[in-house]
Design a protein around this motif. Structure first.
Motif, PDB file in Angstrom:
ATOM      1  N   GLY A 165     -11.208 -10.496   5.037  1.00 41.00           N
ATOM      2  CA  GLY A 165     -10.532 -11.480   4.196  1.00 41.00           C
ATOM      3  C   GLY A 165      -9.353 -10.871   3.474  1.00 41.00           C
ATOM      4  N   ALA A 166      -9.175 -11.256   2.199  1.00 40.28           N
ATOM      5  CA  ALA A 166      -8.040 -10.784   1.419  1.00 40.28           C
ATOM      6  C   ALA A 166      -8.117  -9.283   1.211  1.00 40.28           C
ATOM      7  CB  ALA A 166      -7.997 -11.508   0.075  1.00 40.28           C
ATOM      8  N   VAL A 167      -6.944  -8.662   1.039  1.00 43.55           N
ATOM      9  CA  VAL A 167      -6.865  -7.210   0.840  1.00 43.55           C
ATOM     10  C   VAL A 167      -5.955  -6.922  -0.349  1.00 43.55           C
ATOM     11  CG1 VAL A 167      -7.303  -6.588   3.242  1.00 43.55           C
ATOM     12  CG2 VAL A 167      -4.973  -7.085   2.492  1.00 43.55           C
ATOM     13  N   CYS A 168      -6.153  -5.750  -0.959  1.00 45.91           N
ATOM     14  CA  CYS A 168      -5.255  -5.253  -1.996  1.00 45.91           C
ATOM     15  C   CYS A 168      -5.449  -3.750  -2.091  1.00 45.91           C
ATOM     16  CB  CYS A 168      -5.499  -5.939  -3.342  1.00 45.91           C
ATOM     17  SG  CYS A 168      -7.092  -5.546  -4.095  1.00 45.91           S
ATOM     18  N   ALA A 169      -4.583  -3.078  -2.850  1.00 42.32           N
ATOM     19  CA  ALA A 169      -4.668  -1.629  -3.013  1.00 42.32           C
ATOM     20  C   ALA A 169      -4.292  -1.274  -4.446  1.00 42.32           C
ATOM     21  CB  ALA A 169      -3.754  -0.927  -2.017  1.00 42.32           C
ATOM     22  N   ASP A 170      -4.927  -0.217  -4.966  1.00 43.25           N
ATOM     23  CA  ASP A 170      -4.601   0.206  -6.322  1.00 43.25           C
ATOM     24  C   ASP A 170      -3.566   1.324  -6.296  1.00 43.25           C
ATOM     25  OD1 ASP A 170      -7.780   1.951  -6.676  1.00 43.25           O
ATOM     26  OD2 ASP A 170      -5.968   2.487  -5.582  1.00 43.25           O
ATOM     27  N   ALA A 171      -3.261   1.878  -7.452  1.00 43.34           N
ATOM     28  CA  ALA A 171      -2.204   2.878  -7.555  1.00 43.34           C
ATOM     29  C   ALA A 171      -2.547   4.158  -6.826  1.00 43.34           C
ATOM     30  CB  ALA A 171      -1.915   3.168  -9.026  1.00 43.34           C
ATOM     31  N   THR A 172      -3.831   4.465  -6.661  1.00 39.83           N
ATOM     32  CA  THR A 172      -4.221   5.689  -5.962  1.00 39.83           C
ATOM     33  C   THR A 172      -4.205   5.528  -4.447  1.00 39.83           C
ATOM     34  OG1 THR A 172      -6.570   5.127  -5.951  1.00 39.83           O
ATOM     35  CG2 THR A 172      -5.713   6.268  -7.895  1.00 39.83           C
ATOM     36  N   GLY A 173      -4.001   4.309  -3.959  1.00 44.82           N
ATOM     37  CA  GLY A 173      -3.989   4.057  -2.523  1.00 44.82           C
ATOM     38  C   GLY A 173      -5.298   3.575  -1.961  1.00 44.82           C
ATOM     39  N   ILE A 174      -6.327   3.444  -2.799  1.00 39.38           N
ATOM     40  CA  ILE A 174      -7.616   2.937  -2.312  1.00 39.38           C
ATOM     41  C   ILE A 174      -7.461   1.455  -1.955  1.00 39.38           C
ATOM     42  CG2 ILE A 174     -10.003   2.431  -2.946  1.00 39.38           C
ATOM     43  CD1 ILE A 174     -10.014   4.951  -4.589  1.00 39.38           C
ATOM     44  N   ILE A 175      -8.032   1.073  -0.816  1.00 40.78           N
ATOM     45  CA  ILE A 175      -7.887  -0.284  -0.275  1.00 40.78           C
ATOM     46  C   ILE A 175      -9.175  -1.053  -0.513  1.00 40.78           C
ATOM     47  CG2 ILE A 175      -7.414  -1.611   1.816  1.00 40.78           C
ATOM     48  CD1 ILE A 175      -6.197   1.119   2.879  1.00 40.78           C
ATOM     49  N   TYR A 176      -9.009  -2.322  -0.915  1.00 40.40           N
ATOM     50  CA  TYR A 176     -10.155  -3.201  -1.152  1.00 40.40           C
ATOM     51  C   TYR A 176     -10.060  -4.377  -0.189  1.00 40.40           C
ATOM     52  CZ  TYR A 176     -10.194  -0.478  -5.458  1.00 40.40           C
ATOM     53  OH  TYR A 176     -10.188   0.539  -6.360  1.00 40.40           O
ATOM     54  N   VAL A 177     -11.165  -4.646   0.521  1.00 39.31           N
ATOM     55  CA  VAL A 177     -11.205  -5.691   1.539  1.00 39.31           C
ATOM     56  C   VAL A 177     -12.333  -6.662   1.210  1.00 39.31           C
ATOM     57  CG1 VAL A 177     -11.386  -6.199   4.004  1.00 39.31           C
ATOM     58  CG2 VAL A 177     -10.363  -4.045   3.254  1.00 39.31           C
ATOM     59  N   VAL A 178     -12.024  -7.948   1.239  1.00 39.48           N
ATOM     60  CA  VAL A 178     -13.027  -8.992   0.992  1.00 39.48           C
ATOM     61  C   VAL A 178     -13.775  -9.285   2.291  1.00 39.48           C
ATOM     62  CG1 VAL A 178     -13.374 -11.422   0.408  1.00 39.48           C
ATOM     63  CG2 VAL A 178     -11.761 -10.038  -0.909  1.00 39.48           C
ATOM     64  N   LEU A 179     -15.109  -9.211   2.235  1.00 39.52           N
ATOM     65  CA  LEU A 179     -15.972  -9.625   3.345  1.00 39.52           C
ATOM     66  C   LEU A 179     -16.752 -10.844   2.863  1.00 39.52           C
ATOM     67  CD1 LEU A 179     -17.268  -6.166   4.629  1.00 39.52           C
ATOM     68  CD2 LEU A 179     -15.282  -7.477   5.381  1.00 39.52           C
TER      69      LEU A 179
ATOM     70  N   HIS B 256       0.851  -1.186   0.000  1.00 40.52           N
ATOM     71  CA  HIS B 256       0.000   0.000   0.000  1.00 40.52           C
ATOM     72  C   HIS B 256       0.885   1.234   0.000  1.00 40.52           C
ATOM     73  CE1 HIS B 256      -2.475   3.184   2.060  1.00 40.52           C
ATOM     74  NE2 HIS B 256      -3.288   2.811   1.095  1.00 40.52           N
ATOM     75  N   LYS B 257       1.081   1.827  -1.177  1.00 42.65           N
ATOM     76  CA  LYS B 257       1.936   3.006  -1.324  1.00 42.65           C
ATOM     77  C   LYS B 257       3.300   2.724  -0.698  1.00 42.65           C
ATOM     78  CE  LYS B 257      -1.435   6.665  -2.055  1.00 42.65           C
ATOM     79  NZ  LYS B 257      -1.904   8.008  -1.647  1.00 42.65           N
ATOM     80  N   ASP B 258       3.654   3.475   0.369  1.00 46.38           N
ATOM     81  CA  ASP B 258       4.956   3.294   1.016  1.00 46.38           C
ATOM     82  C   ASP B 258       4.880   2.368   2.227  1.00 46.38           C
ATOM     83  OD1 ASP B 258       5.706   6.768   0.431  1.00 46.38           O
ATOM     84  OD2 ASP B 258       6.111   5.020  -0.821  1.00 46.38           O
ATOM     85  N   GLY B 259       3.855   1.553   2.306  1.00 42.79           N
ATOM     86  CA  GLY B 259       3.701   0.672   3.454  1.00 42.79           C
ATOM     87  C   GLY B 259       2.946  -0.584   3.095  1.00 42.79           C
TER      88      GLY B 259
ATOM     89  N   PHE C 228       0.037   0.251   7.874  1.00 39.65           N
ATOM     90  CA  PHE C 228       1.235   0.633   8.593  1.00 39.65           C
ATOM     91  C   PHE C 228       2.376   0.858   7.609  1.00 39.65           C
ATOM     92  CE2 PHE C 228       3.207  -3.601   8.314  1.00 39.65           C
ATOM     93  CZ  PHE C 228       2.092  -4.392   8.086  1.00 39.65           C
ATOM     94  N   THR C 229       3.365   1.625   8.070  1.00 37.66           N
ATOM     95  CA  THR C 229       4.488   2.011   7.223  1.00 37.66           C
ATOM     96  C   THR C 229       5.532   0.907   7.185  1.00 37.66           C
ATOM     97  OG1 THR C 229       5.691   3.036   9.056  1.00 37.66           O
ATOM     98  CG2 THR C 229       4.086   4.409   7.875  1.00 37.66           C
ATOM     99  N   ARG C 230       6.590   1.138   6.404  1.00 42.65           N
ATOM    100  CA  ARG C 230       7.676   0.159   6.298  1.00 42.65           C
ATOM    101  C   ARG C 230       8.465   0.033   7.601  1.00 42.65           C
ATOM    102  NH1 ARG C 230       8.796  -0.984   0.751  1.00 42.65           N
ATOM    103  NH2 ARG C 230       6.727  -1.128  -0.174  1.00 42.65           N
ATOM    104  N   THR C 231       8.275   0.974   8.511  1.00 40.98           N
ATOM    105  CA  THR C 231       8.938   0.891   9.815  1.00 40.98           C
ATOM    106  C   THR C 231       8.022   0.324  10.893  1.00 40.98           C
ATOM    107  OG1 THR C 231       8.306   3.165  10.366  1.00 40.98           O
ATOM    108  CG2 THR C 231      10.424   2.838   9.253  1.00 40.98           C
TER     109      THR C 231
ATOM    110  N   PRO D 232      -7.267   5.952   1.258  1.00 39.09           N
ATOM    111  CA  PRO D 232      -5.880   5.720   1.697  1.00 39.09           C
ATOM    112  C   PRO D 232      -5.646   6.012   3.171  1.00 39.09           C
ATOM    113  CG  PRO D 232      -5.905   6.858  -0.415  1.00 39.09           C
ATOM    114  CD  PRO D 232      -7.322   6.819   0.053  1.00 39.09           C
ATOM    115  N   ARG D 233      -6.548   6.753   3.822  1.00 39.38           N
ATOM    116  CA  ARG D 233      -6.425   7.028   5.251  1.00 39.38           C
ATOM    117  C   ARG D 233      -7.311   6.130   6.096  1.00 39.38           C
ATOM    118  NH1 ARG D 233      -2.095   9.148   6.666  1.00 39.38           N
ATOM    119  NH2 ARG D 233      -3.110   9.712   8.613  1.00 39.38           N
ATOM    120  N   GLY D 234      -7.936   5.119   5.478  1.00 34.80           N
ATOM    121  CA  GLY D 234      -8.736   4.169   6.222  1.00 34.80           C
ATOM    122  C   GLY D 234     -10.180   4.558   6.414  1.00 34.80           C
ATOM    123  N   LYS D 235     -10.674   5.586   5.681  1.00 37.66           N
ATOM    124  CA  LYS D 235     -12.079   5.974   5.769  1.00 37.66           C
ATOM    125  C   LYS D 235     -12.915   5.132   4.806  1.00 37.66           C
ATOM    126  CE  LYS D 235     -11.152   9.179   8.727  1.00 37.66           C
ATOM    127  NZ  LYS D 235     -11.559   9.039  10.147  1.00 37.66           N
TER     128      LYS D 235
END
Length: 737
Positions: free
Chosen positions: A646-660, A608-611, A625-628, A671-674
């Motif tokens: 369930g499974a997760v992934c993210a696209d180039a814009t940082g939007i997160i997709y979660v399987v329910l 997810h972007k830099d993390g 979470f970040t790389r640190t 990208p901020r978890g909203k």
């Protein structure tokens, strides 16, 4: 800690009856106050004429009594066990009665009387059974006796003889004198003393030993927990030291040459401190491990006495066992007060500006010793608590000190000129905000968009659908892993058929990537031209043709391990709530520990972007979470519809997709978890989704439980939020990105 009672056969066959000095079977065993037993002759040589000796195992000093080593307490418990041990390497037993009645000697014994302890030939055994005096004696076959079949019965028939009255068994216990008595002794000097039978005396003293034993077992647990905490602290110090070292080196590479001298000074200071604390941690950890071994061996001996000892043996050893257990129960230690370095890095310096690095050691909550439920630790104060005796009290050992972990703070803006002293106030402009306030304000600005700022909302556009079953499959496919492969392809992990399959984004089968025989891949990722996947508790790396490059055993703690690629030369895999990063040579580069990792179990993972973004099955949440390892955001169970993520992934814009999976949905988050809303649902023919990924140019792939993969194109709509209203600006072509 409930320990399993030792068995008699295990005590006879193990090294319990071996003297650790001469490494031979114990002869005339003497027991020391620390409950370690040795041969009398070995102890005499060890003492060497001195008035005290040191135990070879626990190094405890023992003052010898007036009569020397011979006056030490005899270990009747071990003596009784030694009587059951058959000699090895000797000739077959012969009849012991034939010489007494004038028969030839050397006749082989075929039976043994457990009451008389005599070996007998066939004729003598027959006569022994017919005699009026011995017809009730227990006569067993010699083969059964030598095999140990009757050890338990022999153990019960053993009787300790009185030294003052030969032939008399010890049957009583004098309460005032705390000695065991035979019948003659009872009728003599102890006639007026209150006495108990050995069975009653042993029963009365057994609870005392049991209570003390429970306390020492708790002490062993606390010692073990303290040692484990010290090991974790040492590992955490190593990780923090490595991260600070990297930050210092990166900052120095951007700084001017005049700051290199300061860089070396800070790194040397950090390395010296790290080595010093590591050495201190290792020394204390070694001492705790030794104390744990001493306490464990004492517990083992006390358990053997309680489980295998006869009443007279328990009574005779009760005093020395209780003294030893009380001594161990009071053990305590003082953990290290570790101050961990914190570093501030200034990125821009002009003229004779301030120092580039600010190394400090920030105090954090104490570690190393478990705290009681009602205890509070005052910062800087040193506390030392002994193990409480009550079963309801918390078992807290050692001292509690403030522990400080290394922290690195990098400053992006540095003022020019000489830095001001701590008591000075600046006269140039207004006072600056603290870095913490700036960070909080920046986060608030990111979480609360400015009115009129467009937020992207993803919408699916169905492209195609295909099944991953191929002619060579013997079972129905079970897709457990999915990732982009090359340009315009997908790599599918089919656990049921133990295959890695290649498909184009249009559903055309392109072949397989061979995996080792008998290995069922679960999670899969591409690392440059190579393929990494997990199966069971192992991580595998394959070359482009499917040849095995290496495999690594992963730590236990979860059923499956998710893996993702990091660029073209590294990969990260989930192991027990943290990420382990490996290079293409199989070397462990670092461990990324997300905040709160002790209570997390990351089952699915994605970049997810830099993390990273992961599904936490312990807390039923999705974390960013970040790389640190710094936690950016966490999507709670309530945001996930009270479902297990369930499974997760993210696209180039940082939007997160979660399987329910329980709701047959794939939901989207900013990208901020909203929460953005549902991306896929049953309306899109989504039935029991398993894994997802984003591949190619905004291609979204979702694999279902029946082995079908749907391909969608992601369209973005701008959700413009104003102060008064929210409206959508739709791209007529449906491709506004």
């Amino acid at each position: 800690m409930a320990a399993k009672a030792p068995s008699l056969s295990k005590a006879l066959t193990s090294g319990f009856l071996t003297c650790t000095i001469c490494l031979e079977r114990l002869r005339r065993p003497k027991i020391l106050p620390c409950l370690h037993s040795y041969c009398q002759e070995c102890l005499r040589k060890l003492a060497g004429g001195r008035k005290e000796l040191q135990c070879p195992e626990c190094r405890e000093r023992v003052a010898l009594p007036q009569g020397g080593v011979g006056a030490l307490r005899t270990n009747f418990f071990i003596n009784g066990l030694l009587d059951l041990v058959r000699p090895t390497g000797e000739a077959e037993p012969t009849c012991s009665l034939c010489p007494l009645i004038g028969q030839e000697t050397g006749r082989p014994a075929v039976s043994r009387c457990l009451d008389c302890a005599d070996d007998m030939c066939r004729d003598c055994a027959s006569g022994h059974r017919c005699s009026r005096l011995t017809h009730l004696h227990r006569v067993v076959a010699m083969e059964d006796y030598l095999s140990g079949e009757h050890d338990e019965e022999i153990r019960k028939r053993q009787a300790l003889q009185c030294k003052e009255h030969p032939g008399e068994e010890l049957r009583f216990f004098c309460t005032p004198c705390t000695v065991v008595l035979c019948r003659e002794c009872r009728l003599g000097a102890h006639l007026q003393h209150p006495c108990l039978s050995l069975a009653e005396a042993a029963q009365a003293r057994r609870p005392v030993i049991v209570e003390l034993l429970a306390g020492v077992e708790e002490t062993v647990q606390v010692i073990r927990a303290g040692r484990a905490s010290l090991e974790r602290e040492a590992a955490q110090l190593q990780v923090r030291e490595a991260s600070i070292r990297d930050a210092v080196e990166q900052a120095c590479s951007r700084a001017v040459q005049r700051l290199l001298a300061q860089q070396e000074e800070v790194l040397a200071q950090l390395a010296d401190y790290g080595k010093e604390r590591q050495k201190a941690c290792q020394a204390l950890c070694s001492d705790l491990e030794f104390q744990e071994q001493v306490a464990s061996s004492t517990v083992a001996f006390a358990q053997k006495v309680l489980s295998l000892g006869r009443e007279v043996e328990i009574v005779s050893l009760e005093q020395v066992i209780c003294e030893r257990l009380r001594h161990l129960q009071g053990f305590s230690w003082e953990p290290l007060a570790t101050r961990l370095p914190c570093l501030e890095v200034d990125a821009e310096i002009e003229g004779s500006g301030p120092c580039l690095f600010h190394l400090e050691f920030r105090e954090e909550s104490p570690t190393g010793v478990p705290e009681g439920p009602q205890e509070e630790t005052t910062k800087g104060a040193k506390k030392k608590t002994n193990l409480p005796e009550g079963p309801q009290e918390a078992a807290t050992k050692g001292a509690k000190k403030e522990t400080c972990l290394p922290c690195l703070e990098v400053n992006a803006e540095i003022p020019t000129g000489v830095p001001e002293g701590p008591q000075e106030e600046t006269t140039k402009g207004a006072k600056k905000e603290t870095r913490a306030k700036k960070k909080r304000r920046k986060q608030q600005q990111q979480e609360q968009p400015v009115p009129g700022t467009p937020l992207l909302t993803p919408k699916p556009l169905f492209l195609c659908s295909f099944c991953v079953k191929i002619p060579s499959d013997q079972k129905c496919p079970l897709v457990t892993g999915l990732c982009p492969f090359g340009s315009g392809e997908l790599l599918v992990a089919d656990k049921q058929n133990q295959n890695l399959k290649r498909f184009s984004l249009q559903g055309e089968f392109k072949g397989t990537v061979p995996v080792p025989s008998g290995v069922a891949p679960v999670s899969v990722a591409t690392v440059g031209s190579k393929v990494a996947f997990t199966a069971g508790s192992c991580l595998y790396l394959l070359n482009g043709e499917g040849g095995l490059v290496w495999q690594k055993a992963l730590g236990q703690g979860q059923a499956s391990h998710a893996v993702v690629g990091l660029g073209g030369d590294r990969m990260a895999v989930c192991v027990a709530g943290q990420l382990e990063v490996y290079d293409l040579e199989g070397r462990l580069l670092e461990k990324i520990v997300p905040e709160g990792s002790g209570e997390r179990c990351l089952v699915f993972l994605a970049n997810h972007k830099d993390g990273f973004v992961g599904s936490d099955w312990y807390r039923r949440s999705v974390i960013l979470f970040t790389r640190t390892g710094q936690l950016v955001a966490e999507c709670s169970e309530e945001q996930l519809g009270e479902c297990q993520p369930g499974a997760v992934c993210a696209d180039a814009t940082g939007i997160i997709y979660v399987v329910l999976r329980e709701l047959n949905k794939v939901v989207a988050f900013s990208p901020r978890g909203k929460e953005v809303g549902a991306f896929l649902s049953a309306k899109n023919s989504i039935n029991r989704p398993r894994v997802v990924t984003v591949a190619g140019k905004r291609r979204f792939a979702v694999a279902l439980s029946n082995g079908t993969i749907h391909i969608f194109r992601i369209r973005y709509q701008e959700d413009v939020r104003n102060d008064n209203a929210a409206f959508f600006t739709k791209n007529p072509k449906g491709c506004n990105s």
